[in-house]
Design an enzyme around this catalytic site. Structure first.
Site, mmCIF file in Angstrom:
data_model
loop_
_atom_site.group_PDB
_atom_site.id
_atom_site.type_symbol
_atom_site.label_atom_id
_atom_site.label_comp_id
_atom_site.label_asym_id
_atom_site.label_seq_id
_atom_site.Cartn_x
_atom_site.Cartn_y
_atom_site.Cartn_z
ATOM 1 C CB SER A 137 -0.979 -0.021 1.207
ATOM 2 O OG SER A 137 -0.120 0.314 2.478
ATOM 3 C CB SER A 147 0.259 3.631 4.513
ATOM 4 O OG SER A 147 1.238 2.437 5.014
ATOM 5 C CE LYS A 198 0.531 1.597 8.949
ATOM 6 N NZ LYS A 198 0.091 2.066 7.624
ATOM 7 C CB SER A 241 -1.225 6.138 7.330
ATOM 8 O OG SER A 241 -0.731 5.102 8.050
#
Length: 277
Positions: free
Chosen positions: A39, A41, A118, A225
């Site tokens: 993704s 994010s 993250k 996100s």
């Protein structure tokens, strides 16, 4: 004699496969785990299609260090909890080492068990908040500086074929999708790029107090996100326990702009062995 030779050759092949699987299992469990970015994010730090190895030695080992293996074509779905669930609980790690603010970390989602990646923003005891899109840590806004824009082609990306979100409104396929880019400096000195798309609810949050033994994560693509700003019951990440950390991401090995990492003609040559800041 010929039959014995065939039998011996067969068992030698079986042993070779077993040894190879054992070595691969040890490598993935204790040293490095492959990870593919699905993704956007973490743009611009990580792009959809980036392939990297996660350093599992960075933070020591817990149940989350065991590999999860999913091969839908043959119905194989083995989770880390299936292999090492006996080690779960207590929120501790073997040879544990504390992560540092600013690390890019792969961790298991506290509810779904899926692997997420993250940036570590909040340490245990920190007070984290976002006000008007600016991150605040322990009551002090972090330093941010404008850094131009992040431009990309507005087209379906990755295996999900989702178009990117743009600050310049809906953009037709093939147009230029623009996001505002900033340099953000965290307490401790880590400087990295973040993206902003526009005003939205996640730009203003309550104060989050990070519990002992837990961490607060955010994506660098701040308006796109699902991270610790969102409650776990709503599909967000919430606070992540220490034992759920898988490892630290240090370098991109290679990157594919296509639907599959096997489409070598779409590999991005400028991202080979790129350091993750």
């Amino acid at each position: 004699m010929a039959e014995d030779e065939h039998r011996n050759a067969f068992w030698e092949t079986v042993k070779t496969i077993v040894y190879a699987l054992l070595i691969a299992g040890i490598f993935r469990t204790f040293l490095f785990q492959p990870f593919w970015i699905p993704s956007g994010s973490m743009k611009p730090t990580l792009l959809i299609g980036d392939f990297l190895f996660v350093n599992k030695m960075a933070y020591g080992y817990s149940y989350a260090s065991c590999p999860s293996i999913s091969i839908p074509l043959v119905g194989l779905d083995i989770d880390a909890e299936d292999l090492c669930g006996w080690a779960q609980g207590g929120n501790t790690r073997l040879f544990g080492s504390e992560p540092e603010r600013g690390d890019v970390v792969v961790f298991r989602h506290p509810v779904s068990g899926r692997d997420f990646i993250k940036r570590l923003i909040g340490l245990p005891g920190d007070r984290v908040q976002v006000i008007d899109g600016v991150l605040q840590i322990n009551g002090t806004p972090v330093e941010i500086k404008p850094d131009g824009t992040f431009d990309e082609v507005a087209e379906p990306q990755g295996p999900q074929r989702l178009p990117p979100r743009c600050a310049n409104g809906p953009v037709g396929v093939g147009g230029t999708c623009i996001k505002d880019q900033f340099l953000e400096t965290l307490p401790g000195g880590v400087t990295h790029k973040i993206l902003e798309i526009g005003n939205q609810a996640s730009d203003n949050t309550p104060v989050y107090i990070v519990p002992e033994g837990h961490f607060f994560f955010m994506g660098d693509n701040r308006d796109n996100s699902s991270d610790s700003r969102f409650r776990q019951v709503a599909g967000g990440v919430g606070f992540v326990p220490f034992e759920n950390l898988v490892g630290r991401a240090d370098r991109v090995i290679f990157s594919s702009a296509g639907r599959s990492i096997m489409a070598f003609w779409t590999w991005r040559s400028d991202r080979y062995f790129k350091r993750i800041d």
